[in-house]
Design a protein around this motif. Sequence first.
Motif, mmCIF file in Angstrom:
data_model
loop_
_atom_site.group_PDB
_atom_site.id
_atom_site.type_symbol
_atom_site.label_atom_id
_atom_site.label_comp_id
_atom_site.label_asym_id
_atom_site.label_seq_id
_atom_site.Cartn_x
_atom_site.Cartn_y
_atom_site.Cartn_z
ATOM 1 N N ILE A 117 0.733 -1.117 -0.102
ATOM 2 C CA ILE A 117 -0.051 0.017 0.043
ATOM 3 C C ILE A 117 0.876 1.262 0.020
ATOM 4 O O ILE A 117 0.620 2.200 -0.713
ATOM 5 C CB ILE A 117 -1.032 -0.066 1.365
ATOM 6 C CG1 ILE A 117 -2.023 -1.330 1.004
ATOM 7 C CG2 ILE A 117 -1.704 1.378 1.386
ATOM 8 C CD1 ILE A 117 -2.769 -1.422 2.391
ATOM 9 N N PHE A 118 2.056 1.226 0.942
ATOM 10 C CA PHE A 118 2.701 2.533 0.977
ATOM 11 C C PHE A 118 4.143 2.609 0.364
ATOM 12 O O PHE A 118 4.654 3.819 0.215
ATOM 13 C CB PHE A 118 2.851 2.724 2.595
ATOM 14 C CG PHE A 118 1.722 2.914 3.251
ATOM 15 C CD1 PHE A 118 1.065 4.177 3.420
ATOM 16 C CD2 PHE A 118 1.020 1.809 4.099
ATOM 17 C CE1 PHE A 118 -0.372 4.284 4.145
ATOM 18 C CE2 PHE A 118 0.065 2.025 4.859
ATOM 19 C CZ PHE A 118 -0.572 3.334 4.794
ATOM 20 N N HIS A 119 4.473 1.521 -0.457
ATOM 21 C CA HIS A 119 5.591 1.521 -1.079
ATOM 22 C C HIS A 119 5.372 1.279 -2.597
ATOM 23 O O HIS A 119 6.169 1.676 -3.172
ATOM 24 C CB HIS A 119 6.597 0.495 -0.320
ATOM 25 C CG HIS A 119 7.121 1.037 0.853
ATOM 26 N ND1 HIS A 119 8.360 1.937 1.113
ATOM 27 C CD2 HIS A 119 6.557 1.050 2.199
ATOM 28 C CE1 HIS A 119 8.253 2.315 2.465
ATOM 29 N NE2 HIS A 119 7.574 1.723 3.141
ATOM 30 N N TYR A 120 4.880 0.313 -2.842
ATOM 31 C CA TYR A 120 4.770 -0.317 -4.043
ATOM 32 C C TYR A 120 3.461 0.172 -4.961
ATOM 33 O O TYR A 120 3.761 0.807 -6.235
ATOM 34 C CB TYR A 120 4.425 -1.848 -4.166
ATOM 35 C CG TYR A 120 5.836 -2.556 -3.958
ATOM 36 C CD1 TYR A 120 6.863 -2.741 -4.635
ATOM 37 C CD2 TYR A 120 5.920 -2.878 -2.632
ATOM 38 C CE1 TYR A 120 7.961 -3.265 -4.454
ATOM 39 C CE2 TYR A 120 7.073 -3.572 -2.263
ATOM 40 C CZ TYR A 120 8.105 -3.980 -3.039
ATOM 41 O OH TYR A 120 9.221 -4.624 -2.867
ATOM 42 N N ALA A 121 2.395 0.635 -4.431
ATOM 43 C CA ALA A 121 1.268 1.472 -5.289
ATOM 44 C C ALA A 121 1.612 2.782 -5.337
ATOM 45 O O ALA A 121 1.212 3.216 -6.525
ATOM 46 C CB ALA A 121 0.052 1.128 -4.083
ATOM 47 N N PRO A 122 2.296 3.401 -4.401
ATOM 48 C CA PRO A 122 2.533 4.893 -4.889
ATOM 49 C C PRO A 122 3.483 4.975 -5.896
ATOM 50 O O PRO A 122 3.836 6.062 -6.432
ATOM 51 C CB PRO A 122 3.126 5.568 -3.616
ATOM 52 C CG PRO A 122 2.565 4.723 -2.474
ATOM 53 C CD PRO A 122 2.533 3.219 -3.194
ATOM 54 N N ILE A 123 4.134 3.884 -6.639
ATOM 55 C CA ILE A 123 5.002 3.945 -7.591
ATOM 56 C C ILE A 123 4.508 4.530 -8.966
ATOM 57 O O ILE A 123 5.299 5.105 -9.663
ATOM 58 C CB ILE A 123 5.737 2.541 -7.649
ATOM 59 C CG1 ILE A 123 6.721 2.229 -6.700
ATOM 60 C CG2 ILE A 123 6.576 2.617 -9.145
ATOM 61 C CD1 ILE A 123 7.175 0.878 -6.873
ATOM 62 N N ILE A 165 5.305 8.823 -12.541
ATOM 63 C CA ILE A 165 5.125 9.335 -13.732
ATOM 64 C C ILE A 165 4.890 11.125 -13.588
ATOM 65 O O ILE A 165 5.190 11.660 -14.746
ATOM 66 C CB ILE A 165 4.203 8.712 -14.453
ATOM 67 C CG1 ILE A 165 2.406 9.104 -13.742
ATOM 68 C CG2 ILE A 165 4.090 7.309 -14.820
ATOM 69 C CD1 ILE A 165 1.423 8.322 -14.829
ATOM 70 N N ILE A 166 4.584 11.685 -12.767
ATOM 71 C CA ILE A 166 4.400 12.951 -12.717
ATOM 72 C C ILE A 166 5.511 13.819 -12.820
ATOM 73 O O ILE A 166 5.826 14.746 -13.074
ATOM 74 C CB ILE A 166 3.711 13.440 -11.336
ATOM 75 C CG1 ILE A 166 4.726 13.386 -10.149
ATOM 76 C CG2 ILE A 166 2.526 12.794 -11.026
ATOM 77 C CD1 ILE A 166 4.103 14.011 -8.754
ATOM 78 N N ALA A 167 6.880 12.925 -12.735
ATOM 79 C CA ALA A 167 8.222 13.398 -12.878
ATOM 80 C C ALA A 167 8.353 13.951 -14.229
ATOM 81 O O ALA A 167 9.016 14.684 -14.755
ATOM 82 C CB ALA A 167 9.129 12.692 -12.368
ATOM 83 N N VAL A 218 13.318 15.090 -8.850
ATOM 84 C CA VAL A 218 14.369 15.203 -7.964
ATOM 85 C C VAL A 218 14.433 13.893 -7.093
ATOM 86 O O VAL A 218 15.436 13.323 -6.843
ATOM 87 C CB VAL A 218 14.281 16.125 -6.836
ATOM 88 C CG1 VAL A 218 15.333 16.257 -5.665
ATOM 89 C CG2 VAL A 218 14.238 17.708 -7.586
ATOM 90 N N GLY A 219 13.183 13.385 -6.305
ATOM 91 C CA GLY A 219 13.153 12.269 -5.695
ATOM 92 C C GLY A 219 13.593 10.844 -6.543
ATOM 93 O O GLY A 219 14.238 9.936 -6.183
ATOM 94 N N LEU A 220 13.018 10.980 -7.718
ATOM 95 C CA LEU A 220 13.318 9.912 -8.933
ATOM 96 C C LEU A 220 14.878 9.876 -8.957
ATOM 97 O O LEU A 220 15.489 8.827 -9.119
ATOM 98 C CB LEU A 220 12.474 10.119 -9.930
ATOM 99 C CG LEU A 220 12.661 8.891 -11.054
ATOM 100 C CD1 LEU A 220 12.383 7.330 -10.556
ATOM 101 C CD2 LEU A 220 11.942 9.319 -12.183
ATOM 102 N N PHE A 221 15.473 10.937 -9.186
ATOM 103 C CA PHE A 221 16.851 10.782 -9.628
ATOM 104 C C PHE A 221 17.676 10.407 -8.289
ATOM 105 O O PHE A 221 18.564 9.698 -8.542
ATOM 106 C CB PHE A 221 17.327 12.398 -9.692
ATOM 107 C CG PHE A 221 18.958 12.534 -9.841
ATOM 108 C CD1 PHE A 221 19.675 12.245 -10.991
ATOM 109 C CD2 PHE A 221 19.393 13.145 -8.695
ATOM 110 C CE1 PHE A 221 21.088 12.322 -10.823
ATOM 111 C CE2 PHE A 221 20.946 13.306 -8.666
ATOM 112 C CZ PHE A 221 21.553 12.938 -9.703
ATOM 113 N N LYS A 222 17.108 10.971 -6.969
ATOM 114 C CA LYS A 222 17.983 10.296 -5.909
ATOM 115 C C LYS A 222 17.754 8.836 -5.656
ATOM 116 O O LYS A 222 18.922 8.312 -5.380
ATOM 117 C CB LYS A 222 17.237 11.088 -4.625
ATOM 118 C CG LYS A 222 17.954 10.652 -3.424
ATOM 119 C CD LYS A 222 17.221 11.361 -2.199
ATOM 120 C CE LYS A 222 15.888 10.843 -1.972
ATOM 121 N NZ LYS A 222 15.114 11.133 -0.739
#
Length: 320
Positions: free
Chosen positions: A46-52, A56-58, A292-296
């Motif tokens: 719920i909190f780690h895989y679903a929010p992946i 795409i908003i990046a 920024v988060g995706l790059f990190k």
Amino acid sequence: MNNMATELIKTQGVSSTLKRRNTAQRYLDHKYFFIMLSPVLLYYIIFHYAPIYGVIIAFKDYKIMKGISGSPWVGLDNFKELFTGLYFIPVLKNTLIVNFYKLLFGFPAPIILALMINEVRKPLFKKTVQTITYLPYFLSWIVLSGIITEFLSPSRGPVNIILTMLEFKPIFFMASVDWFRTILVSTEIWKTVGFSAIIYLAAIAGINPEMYDAADVDGISRLKKIWYITLPSITPVIVILLILTSGQIINDDFDQIYNMLNAKVMSVGDVIGTYTYTEGIQKMNYSYAAAVGLFKNVIALIVVLTANFIAKRFSDETIF
């Protein structure tokens, strides 16, 4: 010949079917363990895989009213802004410097503490030291930042009172660009060293005591027993934790830095976590913050894989 091939195929088919049945049977035999594990699995789903999906908003110009699917695509524009902007590179530099110091000084600290505690012969004193050292881990950074700020206060903090008594000028540690990174690293070690040492103490407890008995018979000193018995025996644990910790070189401790950061030390203390918070929450620039988060996270994955590859070349102990 054809009959032999047919029989071989049938045999392999039967064998694979039996393996699947055995695997399914093992799962059924341990179904209650999986039921106990289900809350943890649900948490990660719920909190780690679903929010992946939201990553795409990046690659979009995200608008709240339009939603993720309705927002227009912008391709790599957010990443171009990331690397051509004036602020991200200094923030990345601060993140790498602070986390490198934490890795350099913070990673060996619990190993050294565990070795020192293991050498204590009085159980009461050993338990007292363990309790005192891992107690700060259970305090939040909000509480600890207030304690540290008061402790280092230029007017009423004990450190500056001692400096004044020694006829030195008081130092505003929390607003000093020369001291702020040192404070971040030292307080991180102070908070986590006791709790992290538990892992190494557990590894030390698993060492065969006959090895120490043989060393006593040979008259080997305690220091040599640490060097030739204890450290080699816990090396697999050290290597695995080093690989996992290496990914933290790009992942800062947001809670710690956000609660200690102030305008005077932004040039040396603003890291990716606080920068993402400013861009994403305060300025509502969600697409850029997601980039920024995706790059990190991609860089952290690359660092972990690289560390694992290097460890595999020189040791048999790796995470996969």
